[in-house]
Design a protein around this motif. Sequence first.
Motif, PDB file in Angstrom:
ATOM      1  N   ASP A 189       0.826  -1.206   0.000  1.00 25.25           N
ATOM      2  CA  ASP A 189       0.000   0.000   0.000  1.00 25.25           C
ATOM      3  C   ASP A 189       0.864   1.261   0.000  1.00 25.25           C
ATOM      4  N   ASP A 190       1.943   1.245   0.788  1.00 21.26           N
ATOM      5  CA  ASP A 190       2.837   2.409   0.852  1.00 21.26           C
ATOM      6  C   ASP A 190       3.557   2.621  -0.479  1.00 21.26           C
ATOM      7  N   ALA A 191       4.023   1.541  -1.088  1.00 21.78           N
ATOM      8  CA  ALA A 191       4.718   1.646  -2.375  1.00 21.78           C
ATOM      9  C   ALA A 191       3.759   2.123  -3.463  1.00 21.78           C
ATOM     10  N   LEU A 192       2.528   1.634  -3.457  1.00 22.62           N
ATOM     11  CA  LEU A 192       1.531   2.049  -4.427  1.00 22.62           C
ATOM     12  C   LEU A 192       1.215   3.538  -4.270  1.00 22.62           C
ATOM     13  N   ASN A 233       1.805   9.131  -6.312  1.00 29.05           N
ATOM     14  CA  ASN A 233       2.134  10.523  -6.007  1.00 29.05           C
ATOM     15  C   ASN A 233       3.378  11.031  -6.725  1.00 29.05           C
ATOM     16  N   ASN A 234       4.262  10.141  -7.166  1.00 31.60           N
ATOM     17  CA  ASN A 234       5.535  10.575  -7.730  1.00 31.60           C
ATOM     18  C   ASN A 234       5.726  10.204  -9.193  1.00 31.60           C
ATOM     19  N   ASN A 235       4.701   9.686  -9.828  1.00 27.19           N
ATOM     20  CA  ASN A 235       4.809   9.280 -11.218  1.00 27.19           C
ATOM     21  C   ASN A 235       3.642   9.896 -11.989  1.00 27.19           C
TER      22      ASN A 235
END
Length: 72
Positions: A52-55, A60-62
């Motif tokens: 969930d954190d990686a998603l 947010n950054n891509n």
Amino acid sequence: MIFKVYYQDTLGEVPVRERTNAMYVEAETEEEVRKGLKNRDYNIEYVTPLSDDALSYEKNNNDDFEVEQLDQ
């Protein structure tokens, strides 16, 4: 589950880091991802599930973040 797939555009070339692309795919398992992409001429290097954190980080950054739906 969302998986991040690292791949090369063609099967006929040796993988080069600078030409590695990434896509995000929704599937239940890594096997389902690989089977769903089998008909595309991609050289899949690595498939990893996103927590969930990686998603959240990827969203947010891509700016080009988009989840591919596999044809079943």
